[in-house]
Structures are given as C-alpha cells and as structure tokens.
Design an enzyme around this catalytic site. Structure first.
Site, short mmCIF file in Angstrom:
data_model
loop_
_atom_site.label_atom_id
_atom_site.label_comp_id
_atom_site.label_asym_id
_atom_site.label_seq_id
_atom_site.Cartn_x
_atom_site.Cartn_y
_atom_site.Cartn_z
N LYS A 1 0.81 -1.22 0.00
CA LYS A 1 0.00 0.00 0.00
C LYS A 1 0.85 1.27 0.00
CE LYS A 1 -1.33 -0.04 4.87
NZ LYS A 1 -0.26 -1.02 5.21
N ARG B 1 -6.87 2.34 11.22
CA ARG B 1 -6.54 0.94 11.49
C ARG B 1 -7.43 0.34 12.57
NH1 ARG B 1 -0.71 1.55 9.77
NH2 ARG B 1 0.27 -0.49 9.82
N ARG C 1 11.86 -6.79 2.60
CA ARG C 1 11.81 -5.39 2.14
C ARG C 1 13.05 -4.60 2.53
NH1 ARG C 1 6.27 -2.53 3.28
NH2 ARG C 1 6.65 -3.20 5.41
N ARG D 1 13.38 -2.20 7.91
CA ARG D 1 12.62 -1.67 9.04
C ARG D 1 12.75 -2.64 10.20
NH1 ARG D 1 6.67 -0.01 7.03
NH2 ARG D 1 6.21 -0.95 9.04
N ARG E 1 2.07 -8.21 13.38
CA ARG E 1 1.35 -7.10 12.73
C ARG E 1 0.19 -7.63 11.91
NH1 ARG E 1 6.14 -4.95 9.55
NH2 ARG E 1 4.70 -3.49 8.58
P1 AMP Z 1 3.21 1.10 8.83
O1 AMP Z 1 4.40 1.81 8.31
O2 AMP Z 1 1.92 1.67 8.29
O3 AMP Z 1 3.29 -0.38 8.67
O4 AMP Z 1 3.17 1.39 10.41
C1 AMP Z 1 4.23 1.00 11.27
C2 AMP Z 1 3.76 0.97 12.70
O5 AMP Z 1 3.34 2.29 13.11
C3 AMP Z 1 2.54 0.08 12.98
O6 AMP Z 1 2.89 -1.29 13.17
C4 AMP Z 1 2.00 0.73 14.26
O7 AMP Z 1 2.77 0.39 15.39
C5 AMP Z 1 2.21 2.21 13.98
N1 AMP Z 1 1.05 2.80 13.27
C6 AMP Z 1 1.01 3.34 12.02
N2 AMP Z 1 -0.22 3.78 11.72
C7 AMP Z 1 -1.00 3.50 12.78
C8 AMP Z 1 -2.38 3.69 13.07
N3 AMP Z 1 -3.22 4.24 12.18
N4 AMP Z 1 -2.83 3.27 14.29
C9 AMP Z 1 -2.01 2.74 15.21
N5 AMP Z 1 -0.71 2.50 14.99
C10 AMP Z 1 -0.19 2.89 13.79
#
Ligand code: AMP
Length: 233
Positions: A16, A91, A128, A162, A173
């Site tokens: 995404k 989320r 990744r 990451r 996750r």
């Molecule tokens: P992502 O890069 O979108 O995979 O986000 C990395 C991490 O940031 C996630 O595993 C969460 O710990 C935190 N995170 C990002 N967006 C959200 C959200 N909308 N709600 C809660 N935690 C978030």
C-alpha cells in the site's frame, strides 16, 4: 484535482505504501502515511516518538488518541486542502469513526483495500529494503534486489530493513490487522464503499486495477448525482 480523501487499506506487506505514493503523485495531493510519521518521530526522538516506539517495535498499534491527534494536525495543513491519500490510517474502528466525523459534510472518501494472501505477505515484508534518502526507492532482497548489496541503484543511498519487518513482528502485525483492522473493512463495506483490489499482482498491474476501481466508483457517483438532480427537477 480530487477534493476527496482516498483511503488505502491493506495488511503489512500488501504494497500500500508503493501504491499510495504513486497515486498521490498522479493525483497531485499529499501522501499521508501514519507509519512514516511515527518513524520520523522515533528517529528525531520526539516525545511522540518515545511514546510510540515500544508499540511499533512489537508490532502493536499505537493508541488511537496519539494517532488521531497527529493525523488531524497533518491533514489540517494547507497542502491537504484539495484532498490527500491516506496510507495506514484508519486501522481501528475508533479511528475510522473519528475520520468519518472529521471529514463529514466536507469530503467524500474512496476506500480501497489491497488483498494479498497471508503467505505472500510475510515473504514480502520480511525481504523489504528501504532507501534512507528516499522512501520511494524500495527493493526486495529476493524479488527485486539492488545491483550492489545494501546500496540504492537510484541514488546511492544506504538500504536498510525496518526494525518491524523481521518475520516474528510481521506475523504479529498481521494478527493485529486481522483482529483490529478487519472491523474497519467491515465498516466501509457496510457503508457500501469498499473497493477490493487484487494486490497479488505485479505493482504496475495493481496500480492499473486500483485506478480503474477508483475511476469506476467516481463515474458511478457522478451518474447517481446526475439522476438525483434530474429526479428533483
Ligand atoms: P506502517 O508503516 O503503516 O506499517 O506502520 C508502522 C507501525 O506504526 C505500525 O505497526 C504501528 O505500530 C504504527 N502505526 C502506524 N499507523 C497507525 C495507526 N493508524 N494506528 C495505530 N498505529 C499505527
């Protein structure tokens, strides 16, 4: 110009981020990625970053109030005044309801969900590689490796993984997504505007499918508006 919020949903590793960046560039509106905002806060060691870090490292969600406050401050900025592409938000059901209230009466929302089988997700996220200079430069250790190990082909930047892309955290996750984000999909499906997009294809193909779905929806909405207006006359 879109005058609309595009919400891109999808499990970790569904692509995404890649799709949202491309969409935002083509639509000429900002890409608003809550995960990236948190990572930059962690890197800068801000108060928000310190509060979010532990949740991120273990693959859990950061509490709603921290996320929504950060998000609404960001989208109130002038560059979001014609719309924006949301990546990684909402989320949870609480976040989705907060967003509904925040955009009600002002914006329409298009919601697309990238669908990818679980087995492919762990493999994708675990391999990744990201460029430190530019988040648009993304590689995969097996599927699209850089020419020289650890170095970005496009700008020579250092590639890194990451911290939350290790298999155990990816699995956590994924579990969080199935438990806490599934109700968000249901929420939009019930409202009648969830576009399912097959994310298990080459990135260019996913993008074509996504654009076609968004354009199909916007044609349908215009037709509906047209028929409502005609009916009222
Ligand atoms: P992502 O890069 O979108 O995979 O986000 C990395 C991490 O940031 C996630 O595993 C969460 O710990 C935190 N995170 C990002 N967006 C959200 C959200 N909308 N709600 C809660 N935690 C978030």
């Amino acid at each position: 110009m879109i005058d609309q919020v595009v919400i891109l949903l999808g499990p970790p590793g569904s692509g995404k981020g890649t799709q949202a960046r491309r969409l935002s560039a083509d639509l000429g509106v900002p890409h608003v990625a809550t995960g990236e905002m948190f990572r930059s806060n962690v890197e800068d060691d801000t108060e928000l970053g310190r509060r979010a870090r532990g949740f991120m490292e273990s693959g859990r969600l950061v509490p709603d109030e921290l996320v929504t406050e950060m998000l609404f401050v960001r989208v109130a900025a002038e560059d979001c005044s014609c719309g924006y592409v949301l990546d990684g938000f909402p989320r949870t059901l609480g976040q989705a309801e907060a967003l509904d209230r925040g955009i009600e009466g002002r914006w329409g929302a298009s919601v697309a969900s990238l669908e990818v089988p679980d087995a492919a997700l762990v493999e994708r996220a675990s391999g990744r590689l990201l460029c430190r200079n530019d988040g648009n430069h993304i590689y995969h250790a097996s599927f699209s490796p850089p020419a020289s190990e650890g170095i970005c082909d496009q700008c020579g930047g250092e590639l890194y993984r990451r911290e939350d892309d290790v298999p155990e955290v990816v699995a956590a996750r994924l579990g969080v997504y199935r438990e806490q984000t599934a109700p968000v999909l249901e929420h939009y499906a019930q409202a009648g505007h969830l576009l399912g997009v097959n994310g298990d294809q080459a990135p260019d193909e996913v993008y074509r499918t996504l654009r076609a779905a968004l354009e199909g929806e916007s044609r349908e909405n215009s037709a509906l508006e047209g028929s409502t207006t005609e009916g009222g006359e």
